[in-house]
Design a protein around this motif. Structure first.
Motif, short mmCIF file in Angstrom:
data_model
loop_
_atom_site.label_atom_id
_atom_site.label_comp_id
_atom_site.label_asym_id
_atom_site.label_seq_id
_atom_site.Cartn_x
_atom_site.Cartn_y
_atom_site.Cartn_z
N PRO A 120 0.63 56.94 -26.58
CA PRO A 120 0.38 57.98 -25.76
C PRO A 120 0.91 59.38 -26.10
O PRO A 120 2.14 59.18 -26.72
CB PRO A 120 1.06 57.34 -24.71
CG PRO A 120 1.05 55.83 -24.85
CD PRO A 120 1.14 55.64 -26.30
N ILE A 121 0.46 60.30 -25.79
CA ILE A 121 0.85 61.74 -26.22
C ILE A 121 2.06 61.91 -25.26
O ILE A 121 1.92 61.90 -24.02
CB ILE A 121 -0.19 62.60 -26.16
CG1 ILE A 121 -1.15 62.39 -27.33
CG2 ILE A 121 0.35 64.07 -26.18
CD1 ILE A 121 -2.73 63.10 -27.09
N TYR A 122 3.13 62.25 -25.69
CA TYR A 122 4.29 62.46 -24.83
C TYR A 122 4.11 63.98 -24.48
O TYR A 122 4.51 64.56 -23.33
CB TYR A 122 5.35 62.04 -25.33
CG TYR A 122 6.81 62.56 -24.54
CD1 TYR A 122 6.96 62.06 -23.22
CD2 TYR A 122 7.57 63.34 -25.12
CE1 TYR A 122 8.20 62.07 -22.63
CE2 TYR A 122 8.93 63.61 -24.32
CZ TYR A 122 9.01 63.15 -23.07
OH TYR A 122 10.33 63.42 -22.25
N MET A 123 4.04 64.73 -25.52
CA MET A 123 4.21 66.05 -25.58
C MET A 123 3.03 66.96 -26.20
O MET A 123 2.57 66.73 -27.27
CB MET A 123 5.33 66.72 -26.21
CG MET A 123 5.75 68.17 -26.17
SD MET A 123 7.18 68.78 -26.93
CE MET A 123 7.26 70.34 -26.45
N LEU A 124 2.32 67.66 -25.22
CA LEU A 124 1.10 68.61 -25.97
C LEU A 124 1.40 70.01 -26.13
O LEU A 124 1.86 70.40 -25.01
CB LEU A 124 -0.26 68.18 -24.92
CG LEU A 124 -1.30 69.36 -25.08
CD1 LEU A 124 -1.99 69.04 -26.45
CD2 LEU A 124 -2.13 69.13 -24.05
N VAL A 125 1.17 70.63 -27.11
CA VAL A 125 1.78 72.11 -27.26
C VAL A 125 0.16 72.80 -27.76
O VAL A 125 -0.33 72.45 -28.70
CB VAL A 125 2.67 72.21 -28.35
CG1 VAL A 125 2.93 73.67 -28.47
CG2 VAL A 125 3.68 71.34 -27.97
N ASN A 126 -0.34 73.56 -26.58
CA ASN A 126 -1.59 74.32 -26.92
C ASN A 126 -1.19 75.71 -27.60
O ASN A 126 -1.08 76.69 -27.05
CB ASN A 126 -2.07 74.60 -25.39
CG ASN A 126 -2.75 73.24 -24.87
OD1 ASN A 126 -3.65 72.75 -25.31
ND2 ASN A 126 -2.13 72.83 -23.78
N CYS A 127 -1.25 75.56 -28.98
CA CYS A 127 -1.21 76.76 -29.83
C CYS A 127 -2.40 77.21 -30.17
O CYS A 127 -2.27 78.53 -30.67
CB CYS A 127 -0.17 76.45 -30.85
SG CYS A 127 1.30 76.22 -30.40
N ALA A 128 -3.39 76.91 -30.13
CA ALA A 128 -4.69 77.33 -30.64
C ALA A 128 -5.14 78.52 -30.03
O ALA A 128 -5.13 78.59 -28.38
CB ALA A 128 -5.93 76.57 -30.49
N VAL A 162 -5.49 64.82 -21.93
CA VAL A 162 -4.23 64.30 -22.21
C VAL A 162 -3.44 64.09 -20.76
O VAL A 162 -2.63 62.81 -20.87
CB VAL A 162 -3.17 65.27 -22.92
CG1 VAL A 162 -1.93 64.94 -23.19
CG2 VAL A 162 -3.76 65.62 -24.41
N VAL A 163 -3.77 64.87 -20.04
CA VAL A 163 -2.83 64.50 -18.73
C VAL A 163 -3.13 63.41 -17.83
O VAL A 163 -2.42 62.46 -17.09
CB VAL A 163 -2.93 65.69 -17.68
CG1 VAL A 163 -4.54 65.60 -16.98
CG2 VAL A 163 -2.01 65.85 -16.56
N LYS A 164 -4.32 62.79 -18.28
CA LYS A 164 -4.63 61.42 -17.62
C LYS A 164 -3.89 60.39 -18.38
O LYS A 164 -3.23 59.58 -17.33
CB LYS A 164 -6.35 60.87 -18.16
CG LYS A 164 -7.37 62.06 -17.52
CD LYS A 164 -8.87 61.70 -18.09
CE LYS A 164 -9.77 62.95 -17.76
NZ LYS A 164 -10.95 62.61 -18.32
N SER A 165 -3.54 60.43 -19.54
CA SER A 165 -2.61 59.33 -20.16
C SER A 165 -1.24 59.62 -19.73
O SER A 165 -0.60 58.54 -19.40
CB SER A 165 -2.89 59.54 -21.44
OG SER A 165 -1.76 58.61 -22.13
N MET A 166 -0.86 60.87 -19.45
CA MET A 166 0.53 61.35 -19.06
C MET A 166 0.72 60.67 -17.88
O MET A 166 1.93 60.22 -17.48
CB MET A 166 0.68 62.73 -19.20
CG MET A 166 1.00 63.38 -20.78
SD MET A 166 1.30 64.93 -20.62
CE MET A 166 1.67 65.48 -22.25
N LYS A 167 -0.21 60.61 -16.76
CA LYS A 167 -0.05 60.28 -15.51
C LYS A 167 0.07 58.77 -15.46
O LYS A 167 1.00 58.22 -14.56
CB LYS A 167 -1.18 60.51 -14.65
CG LYS A 167 -1.16 62.09 -14.12
CD LYS A 167 -2.31 62.26 -13.11
CE LYS A 167 -2.19 63.89 -12.54
NZ LYS A 167 -3.20 64.15 -11.69
#
Length: 335
Positions: A120-128, A162-167
Motif C-alpha cells: 500500500p502507498i503510504y505517501m504520495l507526492v504529486n510533483c508532476a 491512492v486515497v482509496k487504499s489509504m482509507k
C-alpha cells in the motif's frame, strides 16, 4: 491612559502566549516514519520530484517513480539506487511511464501495479507539473488545457486512486505541489497560476475529508527552483515575468524537497522555502487548515504587517510592467 496600558498589557499577554505555544509546539512536534513504507512520486524523473525520491529512499522508503519519459525514468532509478547504496539500505525503487494528463484508467492500473510490488502507498507526492509562461493573448487553448491537465487533473486523479487504499489502511500522507504563483497572480502566469490555485482548494477540501482516516495533506509552495522545467520555461518567459520572479531568488531542488518532506512528515498543511514564501503562505492562509499552533499564531500576528509589505511588492511589480510597456511604445515610435 488606562486604556493604553490595558492594550499594552493585552499585547504582552498575547506575545507571551504566542511564545509559549511556539515552544510547546516545537517540543511536542511528532515526525512520521517512512522507513519500510511505500512512497510514490509523480514527476519523479527530474527536478523536485527526483530530489524527493532520493531523500525518501535515504530514509529507508521503497520508492515508485512516475513520469512519461522512459529514458529519464531509467536514469532517475539509477540515481535513487545510488542513494540507497550510499546509505547502506535494502529498500527498492521502481518506475512506471504514465501520462498523468491522459488516460485516467492508465493511472488507476499504474497505482494497482505499484501496490502489488511494494504494498500500500503510504505517501504520495504529486510533483508532476509544468509552466508555459506567456502573455494572456498568446496562450493557445491547447497550452491552457495542457497546464490544467498536468498541474491539476493529474494530481487529482492520482490522489483519487491512492486515497482509496489509504482509507483502508487508515493512514497516509498526500503532498501536492502548488507554487508561489498559485498564491499570487503574476504577469505571464494567467493559465499557470489558475491551475496551481485550483490545487490549493482541492487540497483544503481533501484535508477535511480524509482527516478522520488519519491521512494528512500537505501543499508545497516552491519559489523559483533550479530544475530542468525552470530552464525550459525561461526560454519563452516574457521579460516582465523574468524581472518579477527574480526578486524571490533561485532555490535548489534539494533544499525545496528537504523542506517539503520534513513538513509533510510533521503534518504541516503549508510548506515553502525562503522569506518571500513564508510571507505569502502566512498572508494567504485564510481558511486553510490549522495544523500547528506555531503557524496559526504566525498567521494571526503577521497577516496585517505582511499585507503592508505586499503593497510595496505590488508597486514594484507594476512598475516593472509599466517600464517594459513604455520601452515597447518608445521602440515602435522610433521605427
Amino acid at each position: 491612559m488606562m486604556e493604553l496600558c490595558c492594550l499594552i498589557d493585552c499585547g504582552l499577554v498575547c506575545l507571551g502566549l504566542g511564545a509559549l505555544c511556539f515552544l510547546t509546539s516545537y517540543l511536542t512536534r511528532k515526525t512520521k516514519e517512512i522507513r519500510g513504507k511505500h512512497v510514490l512520486v509523480t514527476g519523479g524523473s527530474s527536478g523536485i520530484g527526483l530530489s524527493v525520491a532520493q531523500q525518501a529512499a535515504a530514509k529507508g522508503a521503497n520508492v515508485t517513480l512516475v513520469a512519461r519519459n522512459v529514458k529519464r525514468l531509467e536514469e532517475a532509478q539509477m540515481a535513487v539506487e545510488k542513494t540507497i547504496h550510499k546509505v547502506g539500505g535494502a529498500n527498492k525503487v521502481q518506475y512506471y511511464s504514465v501520462d498523468l494528463g491522459g488516460d485516467v484508467n492508465a493511472i488507476g492500473e499504474m497505482v494497482k501495479e505499484a501496490e502489488k510490488s511494494f504494498g500500500p502507498i503510504y505517501m504520495l507526492v504529486n510533483c508532476a507539473g509544468l509552466s508555459i509562461p506567456l502573455k494572456f493573448e498568446d496562450i493557445s487553448p491547447a497550452q491552457v488545457k495542457t497546464q490544467m491537465d498536468v498541474n491539476f487533473f493529474g494530481s487529482f486523479f492520482v490522489s483519487q486512486e491512492v486515497v482509496k487504499s489509504m482509507k483502508q489502511q487508515n493512514e497516509g500522507i498526500i503532498v501536492f505541489i502548488s507554487s508561489l504563483g498559485g498564491l499570487l497572480g503574476l504577469y505571464g502566469f494567467t493559465a499557470y497560476s489558475a491551475s496551481k490555485a485550483a490545487v490549493i482548494k482541492m487540497a483544503e477540501a481533501l484535508h477535511m475529508e480524509v482527516k478522520p482516516y488519519n491521512i494528512s495533506v500537505t501543499v508545497s509552495f516552491p519559489p523559483d527552483t533550479d530544475t530542468p522545467g525552470f530552464v525550459e520555461e525561461n526560454k519563452i518567459k516574457p521579460v516582465e515575468t523574468k524581472l518579477i520572479s527574480e526578486a524571490a531568488g533561485l532555490f535548489s531542488a534539494d533544499d525545496v524537497a528537504k523542506k517539503l518532506l520534513a513538513d509533510a512528515l510533521s503534518g504541516e498543511f503549508m510548506s515553502t522555502s525562503g522569506i518571500d514564501g513564508f510571507m505569502l503562505t502566512t498572508m494567504c492562509a485564510g481558511m486553510s487548515p490549522i495544523t500547528s499552533i506555531t503557524s496559526f499564531f504566525s498567521q494571526v500576528f503577521l497577516m496585517g504587517p505582511f499585507r503592508v509589505i505586499s503593497a510595496f511588492y505590488l508597486w514594484q511589480f507594476n512598475s516593472i510592467v509599466k517600464k517594459e510597456y513604455q520601452k515597447r511604445v518608445s521602440s515602435k515610435k522610433s521605427e
